[in-house]
Design an enzyme around this catalytic site. Structure first.
Site, PDB file in Angstrom:
ATOM      1  N   ARG A  69      -6.873   5.447  -6.307  1.00  0.00           N
ATOM      2  CA  ARG A  69      -6.602   6.863  -6.507  1.00  0.00           C
ATOM      3  C   ARG A  69      -6.845   7.270  -7.961  1.00  0.00           C
ATOM      4  O   ARG A  69      -7.439   8.319  -8.238  1.00  0.00           O
ATOM      5  CB  ARG A  69      -5.167   7.182  -6.087  1.00  0.00           C
ATOM      6  CG  ARG A  69      -4.904   6.890  -4.611  1.00  0.00           C
ATOM      7  CD  ARG A  69      -3.413   6.856  -4.292  1.00  0.00           C
ATOM      8  NE  ARG A  69      -2.786   8.150  -4.478  1.00  0.00           N
ATOM      9  CZ  ARG A  69      -1.474   8.342  -4.424  1.00  0.00           C
ATOM     10  NH1 ARG A  69      -0.654   7.319  -4.197  1.00  0.00           N
ATOM     11  NH2 ARG A  69      -0.968   9.564  -4.600  1.00  0.00           N
ATOM     12  N   ILE A 111       0.867  -1.168   0.000  1.00  0.00           N
ATOM     13  CA  ILE A 111       0.000   0.000   0.000  1.00  0.00           C
ATOM     14  C   ILE A 111       0.909   1.223   0.000  1.00  0.00           C
ATOM     15  O   ILE A 111       2.034   1.175   0.484  1.00  0.00           O
ATOM     16  CB  ILE A 111      -0.989   0.022   1.184  1.00  0.00           C
ATOM     17  CG1 ILE A 111      -0.277  -0.148   2.525  1.00  0.00           C
ATOM     18  CG2 ILE A 111      -2.052  -1.042   1.021  1.00  0.00           C
ATOM     19  CD1 ILE A 111      -1.217  -0.114   3.721  1.00  0.00           C
ATOM     20  N   ASP A 112       0.429   2.316  -0.571  1.00  0.00           N
ATOM     21  CA  ASP A 112       1.259   3.501  -0.745  1.00  0.00           C
ATOM     22  C   ASP A 112       1.712   4.093   0.586  1.00  0.00           C
ATOM     23  O   ASP A 112       1.095   3.866   1.629  1.00  0.00           O
ATOM     24  CB  ASP A 112       0.487   4.567  -1.530  1.00  0.00           C
ATOM     25  CG  ASP A 112       0.113   4.113  -2.926  1.00  0.00           C
ATOM     26  OD1 ASP A 112       0.840   3.267  -3.482  1.00  0.00           O
ATOM     27  OD2 ASP A 112      -0.907   4.597  -3.454  1.00  0.00           O
ATOM     28  N   LYS A 113       2.757   4.869   0.514  1.00  0.00           N
ATOM     29  CA  LYS A 113       3.336   5.498   1.715  1.00  0.00           C
ATOM     30  C   LYS A 113       2.284   6.205   2.560  1.00  0.00           C
ATOM     31  O   LYS A 113       2.203   6.020   3.771  1.00  0.00           O
ATOM     32  CB  LYS A 113       4.425   6.493   1.293  1.00  0.00           C
ATOM     33  CG  LYS A 113       4.988   7.314   2.448  1.00  0.00           C
ATOM     34  CD  LYS A 113       5.897   8.423   1.943  1.00  0.00           C
ATOM     35  CE  LYS A 113       6.330   9.331   3.090  1.00  0.00           C
ATOM     36  NZ  LYS A 113       7.131  10.487   2.613  1.00  0.00           N
TER      37      LYS A 113
END
EC number: 5.4.99.-
Length: 303
Positions: free
Chosen positions: A237, A136-138
């Site tokens: 996103r 999962i993204d930062k």
């Protein structure tokens, strides 16, 4: 040495090999040239040149040597452990933490913390990504599963590929909806204008499906639940931006004028998979972080 394999589909055929591999790995053509020069890239089991033109169903195999100059070290970083056994560990990743080391982020990552906490992690993805099956993204918070051995890693990877590992997210997006739920079925690929971004495109893309349910509409925003059917980079996103509802706080795909947050308001709140050893269905749910809860509270108060 890590090995990556992919098959050329209708969106990737009739393309130079070096370009196809660069897009797949998300690296520069120079990096791909180095791999080709060192005989680390194969087409249908045979060496090929950068100028080779891809054909439908070509099987591309890439050997990625470990970066000998970068040592990933254990770091005593606190982990929010939701579940752990001898095969796997489920983590609630905080917002702002990078999952694995990469250029610019060689310390302070989830992997650095895991190496301190765990004696063993699966080695399928190499020394920079031990145990990491999905990311999962930062600035996205929430649940992800990490595998301690190769057997568990292969089992969870198969479930992800077969869409039997279910991942659910919640997010706050711009603009209320006129309908309660929907499905976004739009292919995602690397942006030709900005390599750091993904976009809905028919070129060099992969199928992507996101199901969403509107939990609550606000005056200018909406609280939405998303279910991933596929797992493309930045999928939620990109898809929410595509339908005109970018995620609030998203610096890459959102509006400049947005809620004051440290990155996108996106949280992986539910994870389901079959345990690789017991074959038991495992379901995990986690609450929202403080920032997310505070924003929701403020939106409620503004109504």
């Amino acid at each position: 040495m890590e090995e990556r394999t992919f098959k050329i589909d209708e969106n990737q055929e009739h393309q130079r090999l070096d370009k196809a591999v660069a897009l797949f790995l998300d690296v520069s053509r120079k990096r791909v040239k180095d791999l080709l020069d060192d005989n680390h890239i194969f087409v249908n089991g045979k060496s090929a040149k950068a100028s080779y033109t891809t054909v439908l169903n070509d099987r591309i195999t890439i050997e990625i040597p470990e970066d000998e100059n970068t040592e990933v070290l254990p770091e005593n970083i606190p982990l929010d452990i939701v579940y752990e056994d001898s095969d796997l560990i489920v983590i609630n990743k905080p917002k702002g933490m990078v999952v694995h080391p990469a250029p610019g982020h060689y310390s302070g990552t989830l992997v650095n913390a895991l190496l301190y906490h765990c004696k063993d992690l699966s080695g399928i993805n190499g020394v920079n990504r031990p145990g990491i099956v999905h990311r999962i993204d930062k600035d996205t918070s929430g649940l992800l599963v990490v595998c301690k051995n190769d057997k568990a890693h292969k089992a969870i990877s198969e479930q992800l590929a077969n869409k039997t590992c279910h991942r659910q997210y919640v997010c706050i997006v711009h603009h209320p909806f006129s309908h309660e739920y929907g499905t976004i079925h739009a292919p995602i690929g690397r942006s030709e204008k900005d390599r750091k971004k993904m976009e809905v495109t028919s070129k060099n893309s992969k199928d992507a499906i996101t199901h969403f349910t509107v939990l609550k509409n606000f005056r200018e925003y909406a609280y939405v639940q998303c279910q991933l059917e596929t797992g493309r980079t930045h999928q939620i996103r990109v898809h929410m931006q595509y339908i005109g509802h970018p995620i609030a706080g998203d610096p890459t795909y959102g509006y400049r004028k947005t809620l004051e947050t440290n990155g996108q308001l996106l949280h992986a709140n539910k994870l389901e998979f079959i345990h690789p050893t017991s074959n038991e269905k495992m379901t995990f749910e986690i609450g929202l972080g403080k920032e997310f809860e505070q924003v929701l509270k403020e939106l409620e108060e503004m109504e």
